[in-house]
Scaffold this motif. Structure first.
Motif, short mmCIF file in Angstrom:
data_model
loop_
_atom_site.label_atom_id
_atom_site.label_comp_id
_atom_site.label_asym_id
_atom_site.label_seq_id
_atom_site.Cartn_x
_atom_site.Cartn_y
_atom_site.Cartn_z
N GLN A 1 0.79 -1.22 0.00
CA GLN A 1 0.00 0.00 0.00
C GLN A 1 0.83 1.27 0.00
O GLN A 1 0.28 2.38 -0.03
CB GLN A 1 -0.91 0.00 1.22
N TYR A 2 2.15 1.12 0.04
CA TYR A 2 3.03 2.29 0.08
C TYR A 2 3.62 2.58 -1.30
O TYR A 2 3.67 1.71 -2.17
CB TYR A 2 4.16 2.05 1.08
N GLY A 3 4.11 3.81 -1.47
CA GLY A 3 4.84 4.14 -2.67
C GLY A 3 6.23 3.54 -2.63
O GLY A 3 6.70 3.09 -1.58
N GLU A 4 6.90 3.55 -3.77
CA GLU A 4 8.23 2.94 -3.84
C GLU A 4 9.21 3.61 -2.87
O GLU A 4 9.96 2.93 -2.16
CB GLU A 4 8.78 3.02 -5.26
N ALA A 5 9.21 4.94 -2.83
CA ALA A 5 10.12 5.65 -1.94
C ALA A 5 9.83 5.33 -0.47
O ALA A 5 10.75 5.13 0.33
CB ALA A 5 10.02 7.16 -2.17
N GLU A 6 8.55 5.25 -0.12
CA GLU A 6 8.18 4.90 1.25
C GLU A 6 8.63 3.49 1.60
O GLU A 6 9.09 3.22 2.72
CB GLU A 6 6.67 5.02 1.44
N ALA A 7 8.51 2.58 0.63
CA ALA A 7 8.93 1.20 0.88
C ALA A 7 10.42 1.14 1.17
O ALA A 7 10.85 0.42 2.09
CB ALA A 7 8.58 0.33 -0.33
N TRP A 8 11.21 1.88 0.41
CA TRP A 8 12.65 1.92 0.68
C TRP A 8 12.91 2.49 2.08
O TRP A 8 13.78 1.99 2.82
CB TRP A 8 13.36 2.75 -0.37
N ASP A 9 12.17 3.51 2.47
CA ASP A 9 12.35 4.10 3.80
C ASP A 9 12.03 3.09 4.90
O ASP A 9 12.72 3.02 5.92
CB ASP A 9 11.46 5.34 3.95
N HIS A 10 10.98 2.30 4.70
CA HIS A 10 10.62 1.30 5.70
C HIS A 10 11.65 0.17 5.74
O HIS A 10 11.94 -0.38 6.81
CB HIS A 10 9.22 0.75 5.42
N TRP A 11 12.21 -0.17 4.60
CA TRP A 11 13.31 -1.14 4.59
C TRP A 11 14.47 -0.61 5.45
O TRP A 11 15.04 -1.34 6.25
CB TRP A 11 13.80 -1.35 3.15
N THR A 12 14.79 0.66 5.26
CA THR A 12 15.89 1.26 6.03
C THR A 12 15.60 1.21 7.52
O THR A 12 16.48 0.89 8.33
CB THR A 12 16.12 2.70 5.58
N MET A 13 14.37 1.51 7.91
CA MET A 13 14.00 1.47 9.33
C MET A 13 14.12 0.05 9.88
O MET A 13 14.65 -0.15 10.99
CB MET A 13 12.58 2.00 9.52
N LEU A 14 13.64 -0.92 9.14
CA LEU A 14 13.73 -2.30 9.60
C LEU A 14 15.18 -2.76 9.71
O LEU A 14 15.55 -3.45 10.68
CB LEU A 14 12.97 -3.22 8.65
N ARG A 15 16.00 -2.39 8.75
CA ARG A 15 17.41 -2.77 8.80
C ARG A 15 18.09 -2.21 10.04
O ARG A 15 18.96 -2.85 10.63
CB ARG A 15 18.12 -2.27 7.54
N GLY A 16 17.66 -1.02 10.44
CA GLY A 16 18.24 -0.41 11.63
C GLY A 16 17.73 -1.03 12.92
O GLY A 16 18.30 -0.79 13.99
N HIS B 1 7.07 -1.68 -9.86
CA HIS B 1 6.85 -0.65 -10.87
C HIS B 1 8.04 -0.53 -11.82
O HIS B 1 8.00 0.28 -12.75
CB HIS B 1 6.59 0.69 -10.18
N ARG B 2 9.05 -1.35 -11.60
CA ARG B 2 10.22 -1.34 -12.48
C ARG B 2 10.17 -2.44 -13.53
O ARG B 2 11.11 -2.62 -14.30
CB ARG B 2 11.50 -1.52 -11.64
N ASN B 3 9.08 -3.16 -13.59
CA ASN B 3 8.94 -4.22 -14.59
C ASN B 3 8.54 -3.62 -15.94
O ASN B 3 7.44 -3.85 -16.46
CB ASN B 3 7.92 -5.26 -14.12
N VAL B 4 9.45 -2.84 -16.50
CA VAL B 4 9.24 -2.16 -17.77
C VAL B 4 10.52 -2.29 -18.59
O VAL B 4 11.60 -2.50 -18.04
CB VAL B 4 8.90 -0.66 -17.57
N PRO B 5 10.41 -2.20 -19.92
CA PRO B 5 11.61 -2.31 -20.75
C PRO B 5 12.71 -1.35 -20.29
O PRO B 5 12.45 -0.19 -19.98
CB PRO B 5 11.09 -1.95 -22.15
N GLY B 6 13.93 -1.86 -20.27
CA GLY B 6 15.06 -1.06 -19.84
C GLY B 6 15.50 -1.34 -18.41
O GLY B 6 16.59 -0.95 -18.01
N GLU B 7 14.63 -2.02 -17.64
CA GLU B 7 14.96 -2.36 -16.27
C GLU B 7 15.40 -3.83 -16.18
O GLU B 7 14.86 -4.69 -16.88
CB GLU B 7 13.75 -2.15 -15.34
#
Length: 271
Positions: free
Chosen positions: A116-131, A189-195
């Motif tokens: 339910q989160y945006g990509e940037a938010e998901a990365w932020d939550h990953w960072t919080m969990l890693r910490g 959202h990166r499942n597009v040509p070029g990724e």
């Protein structure tokens, strides 16, 4: 304790929905759990029922008897409903990505919580969990279908995402790229040509199609052969416990995260 960090999920769950991920965690990280005196595992965002947390507890106890599991939910009603199912080594608590537990966990399982989160938010939550995990700790974050027949998860440690695992029930898909809908938020959202992730799924579909003549011998043989073909051009993990025929036979495939990490297309490169 302050307000829990995160948003309430739909809470959908069910018996054995996360069996594939649990099986992988026990096989891949059982040694890590056994290396600790008091191994603590957090099941983050377990949903409207305690079921999958209890199943995780029982499965991990088979490979690491002293393990403790805490199910964390941001919805107080869900925590209250789970409390009667507590037992020695298994408990439930109110919280979110801040991981409100008595000591840093050695492993966090977080499934179907970042959709339910945006990509940037998901990365932020990953960072919080890693910490929030203990030194040497790991995070298994992913998404699965309603009945658990299709799942994809990322394996992370303190330095960031390290692996990406695809897991599916034979007969539960037409082609490997059907699993794209279960990609972690950082990739979906990166499942597009070029990724890279798009190129990988394209090549996996091709390997699956080329090995169609093996279909009379069963989907398992076709999958194993397709993975072997794919490994000629992609760094498919081939050594246990992450890879190799024993895991491929289960409908699994693991890649190093670096092989499919997001590029510059569509947004900032945050890996």
């Amino acid at each position: 304790m302050g307000r829990p960090i995160g948003a309430i999920t739909r809470g959908t769950t069910g018996h054995n929905r996360l069996r594939r991920a649990d099986r992988w965690i026990a096989a891949v990280h059982g040694r890590l759990l056994r290396s600790a005196d008091r191994p603590l595992v957090v099941d983050l965002g377990y949903g409207a029922s305690h079921t999958t947390t209890l199943e995780l507890f029982l499965r991990l106890r088979r490979v690491c008897p002293p393990v403790e599991v805490v199910g964390i939910e941001i919805d107080p009603a869900r925590v209250a409903a789970a409390k009667p199912y507590e037992r020695p080594g298994l408990s439930f608590a109110l919280g979110g990505f801040e991981l409100p537990v008595s000591r840093p966990p050695l492993l966090v399982r977080a499934f179907n919580v970042l959709r339910q989160y945006g990509e940037a938010e998901a990365w932020d939550h990953w960072t919080m969990l890693r910490g929030g995990v203990a030194p040497g700790g790991v995070i298994v974050e992913g998404t699965c279908s309603e009945v658990g027949h299709r799942a994809v998860w990322a394996g992370l440690d303190g330095s960031g995402p390290r692996t990406l695992t695809f897991s599916t029930r034979f007969g539960g898909f037409e082609r490997p790229s059907d699993l794209a809908e279960r990609l972690p938020k950082a990739l979906i959202h990166r499942n597009v040509p070029g990724e890279p992730i798009h190129a990988f799924l394209r090549d996996f579909d091709h390997a699956w199609a080329v090995n169609a003549p093996l279909s009379p011998y069963g989907s398992r043989q076709r999958w194993i052969s397709a993975v072997r073909m794919l490994s000629r051009t992609w760094p498919v993990v081939e050594r246990p416990p992450l890879g190799g025929p024993a895991r491929w036979r289960l409908g699994e495939l693991t890649l190093p995260w670096a092989a499919v990490a997001p590029g510059l297309t569509g947004g900032p490169d945050r890996h």
